[in-house]
Motif scaffolding. Sequence first.
Motif, PDB file in Angstrom:
ATOM      1  N   ALA A  89      10.409  -3.508  -8.399  1.00 49.86           N
ATOM      2  CA  ALA A  89      10.309  -2.665  -7.333  1.00 49.86           C
ATOM      3  C   ALA A  89       9.638  -1.185  -7.828  1.00 49.86           C
ATOM      4  O   ALA A  89      10.032  -0.602  -8.835  1.00 49.86           O
ATOM      5  N   PHE A  90       8.712  -0.906  -7.079  1.00 54.16           N
ATOM      6  CA  PHE A  90       8.039   0.415  -7.582  1.00 54.16           C
ATOM      7  C   PHE A  90       8.436   1.440  -7.058  1.00 54.16           C
ATOM      8  O   PHE A  90       8.723   1.594  -5.724  1.00 54.16           O
ATOM      9  N   ASN A  91       8.667   2.624  -7.593  1.00 53.03           N
ATOM     10  CA  ASN A  91       9.376   3.885  -7.112  1.00 53.03           C
ATOM     11  C   ASN A  91       8.483   4.607  -6.723  1.00 53.03           C
ATOM     12  O   ASN A  91       8.359   5.989  -7.123  1.00 53.03           O
ATOM     13  N   GLY A  92       7.616   4.466  -5.509  1.00 56.62           N
ATOM     14  CA  GLY A  92       6.831   5.227  -4.891  1.00 56.62           C
ATOM     15  C   GLY A  92       6.343   4.307  -3.829  1.00 56.62           C
ATOM     16  O   GLY A  92       6.331   3.462  -3.595  1.00 56.62           O
ATOM     17  N   PRO A  93       5.683   5.174  -2.824  1.00 56.48           N
ATOM     18  CA  PRO A  93       4.953   4.291  -1.745  1.00 56.48           C
ATOM     19  C   PRO A  93       4.107   3.396  -1.956  1.00 56.48           C
ATOM     20  O   PRO A  93       3.320   3.720  -3.061  1.00 56.48           O
ATOM     21  N   SER A  94       4.071   2.241  -1.538  1.00 56.78           N
ATOM     22  CA  SER A  94       3.148   1.235  -1.792  1.00 56.78           C
ATOM     23  C   SER A  94       3.287   0.375  -0.583  1.00 56.78           C
ATOM     24  O   SER A  94       3.897  -0.107   0.039  1.00 56.78           O
ATOM     25  N   TRP A  95       1.915  -0.392  -0.644  1.00 62.47           N
ATOM     26  CA  TRP A  95       1.910  -1.381   0.496  1.00 62.47           C
ATOM     27  C   TRP A  95       2.629  -2.736   0.090  1.00 62.47           C
ATOM     28  O   TRP A  95       3.259  -3.173   0.736  1.00 62.47           O
ATOM     29  N   GLY A  96       2.435  -3.420  -1.279  1.00 65.34           N
ATOM     30  CA  GLY A  96       3.076  -4.516  -1.531  1.00 65.34           C
ATOM     31  C   GLY A  96       4.341  -4.249  -2.344  1.00 65.34           C
ATOM     32  O   GLY A  96       4.556  -3.006  -2.488  1.00 65.34           O
ATOM     33  N   CYS A  97       4.895  -5.135  -2.985  1.00 63.66           N
ATOM     34  CA  CYS A  97       6.400  -4.903  -3.685  1.00 63.66           C
ATOM     35  C   CYS A  97       6.139  -5.984  -4.785  1.00 63.66           C
ATOM     36  O   CYS A  97       6.845  -7.121  -4.645  1.00 63.66           O
ATOM     37  N   GLY A  98       5.476  -5.812  -5.824  1.00 61.38           N
ATOM     38  CA  GLY A  98       5.560  -6.895  -6.834  1.00 61.38           C
ATOM     39  C   GLY A  98       4.903  -8.286  -6.323  1.00 61.38           C
ATOM     40  O   GLY A  98       4.229  -8.362  -5.194  1.00 61.38           O
ATOM     41  N   LYS A  99       5.808  -9.220  -7.004  1.00 60.30           N
ATOM     42  CA  LYS A  99       5.450 -10.727  -6.392  1.00 60.30           C
ATOM     43  C   LYS A  99       6.711 -10.915  -5.484  1.00 60.30           C
ATOM     44  O   LYS A  99       7.743 -10.908  -6.048  1.00 60.30           O
ATOM     45  N   SER A 100       6.476 -11.262  -4.329  1.00 59.03           N
ATOM     46  CA  SER A 100       7.453 -11.290  -3.156  1.00 59.03           C
ATOM     47  C   SER A 100       6.825 -11.705  -2.188  1.00 59.03           C
ATOM     48  O   SER A 100       5.607 -12.176  -1.958  1.00 59.03           O
ATOM     49  N   TYR A 101       7.690 -12.032  -1.003  1.00 58.05           N
ATOM     50  CA  TYR A 101       7.173 -12.505   0.527  1.00 58.05           C
ATOM     51  C   TYR A 101       7.854 -11.374   1.147  1.00 58.05           C
ATOM     52  O   TYR A 101       8.853 -10.924   1.102  1.00 58.05           O
ATOM     53  N   LEU A 102       7.157 -10.807   2.109  1.00 58.36           N
ATOM     54  CA  LEU A 102       7.272  -9.826   3.129  1.00 58.36           C
ATOM     55  C   LEU A 102       7.322 -10.664   4.541  1.00 58.36           C
ATOM     56  O   LEU A 102       6.590 -10.951   5.176  1.00 58.36           O
ATOM     57  N   LEU A 103       8.746 -10.183   5.240  1.00 60.86           N
ATOM     58  CA  LEU A 103       8.769 -10.901   6.618  1.00 60.86           C
ATOM     59  C   LEU A 103       8.681  -9.658   7.527  1.00 60.86           C
ATOM     60  O   LEU A 103       9.257  -8.636   7.287  1.00 60.86           O
ATOM     61  N   TRP A 104       7.857  -9.418   8.526  1.00 60.89           N
ATOM     62  CA  TRP A 104       7.487  -8.376   8.998  1.00 60.89           C
ATOM     63  C   TRP A 104       7.166  -8.667  10.643  1.00 60.89           C
ATOM     64  O   TRP A 104       6.695  -9.552  10.810  1.00 60.89           O
ATOM     65  N   LEU A 105       7.981  -7.701  11.564  1.00 60.49           N
ATOM     66  CA  LEU A 105       7.872  -7.731  12.891  1.00 60.49           C
ATOM     67  C   LEU A 105       7.144  -6.250  13.261  1.00 60.49           C
ATOM     68  O   LEU A 105       7.621  -5.406  12.913  1.00 60.49           O
ATOM     69  N   ASN A 106       6.030  -6.579  14.088  1.00 65.01           N
ATOM     70  CA  ASN A 106       5.093  -5.460  14.224  1.00 65.01           C
ATOM     71  C   ASN A 106       4.769  -5.236  15.505  1.00 65.01           C
ATOM     72  O   ASN A 106       4.589  -6.353  16.440  1.00 65.01           O
ATOM     73  N   TYR A 107       4.617  -4.108  16.018  1.00 69.85           N
ATOM     74  CA  TYR A 107       3.863  -3.912  17.377  1.00 69.85           C
ATOM     75  C   TYR A 107       2.869  -2.944  17.239  1.00 69.85           C
ATOM     76  O   TYR A 107       2.822  -1.790  16.482  1.00 69.85           O
ATOM     77  N   ASP A 108       1.673  -3.346  17.460  1.00 65.09           N
ATOM     78  CA  ASP A 108       0.343  -2.473  17.240  1.00 65.09           C
ATOM     79  C   ASP A 108      -0.663  -2.995  18.520  1.00 65.09           C
ATOM     80  O   ASP A 108      -1.110  -4.036  18.485  1.00 65.09           O
TER      81      ASP A 108
END
Length: 216
Positions: A89-108
């Motif tokens: 877990a990076f203690n700053g703004p970041s796009w990724g998060c180490g090795k993990s999977y991101l589940l994302w709901l988006n409106y663009d």
Amino acid sequence: MKRFVFFVLVIGGAAGLFAQQLPEHRFVSGNWNVQGGRVYQNDAKARLAKVNIKAPQSGSMLYDFNARYEEGAEDGQGGFGIHIFADSAFNGPSWGCGKSYLLWLNYDEKPLNNSGIQPGLTGQVYRSLSNTKMELMYSVDLNQYADLLTPDNLSEPVPFKIWVNGDTGEVRVYDPTDPYFSTYYYFTVDKKDLPLKGDWVTIRTNGIKMSFAPEE
């Protein structure tokens, strides 16, 4: 059972994430606070808002919580999601998060032309390789469900439930419109990442205010 290569209208959170007391956590970016048993992200302009929550994960995991829209996305862009099985877990703004999977709901309304993401409401799965690098695995057009985004629906918490088998890589996301959670959608993670193990869950938002709480 509904078979699908992607989750639909669902983002999950680790079982017992908040429980009676929020476990070890780090409010990293955005404007977070805990009030009345809910965790709030209060900055609609924050693009990389996130909270890192200590949650050792291996084997079969059930993620179970609710999320509620509070405000934001007036500029035609907003989303929220969760990194699961994060090894760091990076203690700053970041796009990724180490090795993990991101589940994302988006409106663009106007995604980048080369992003591979459809305009409007989409569901996405990213494979995070580091804090700065992620791969888009799936992006599914969910605009057929956009009529569910009514003021009445948005004002109520939506229950989210997701089960992951970290040994086989199977992910089941239960249909939140089914009050009995008897139907689900599923996908599988990259086999070379198995078995999945992690020490952190990261909840994040982009251009939107949200609140989260455990399901009772």
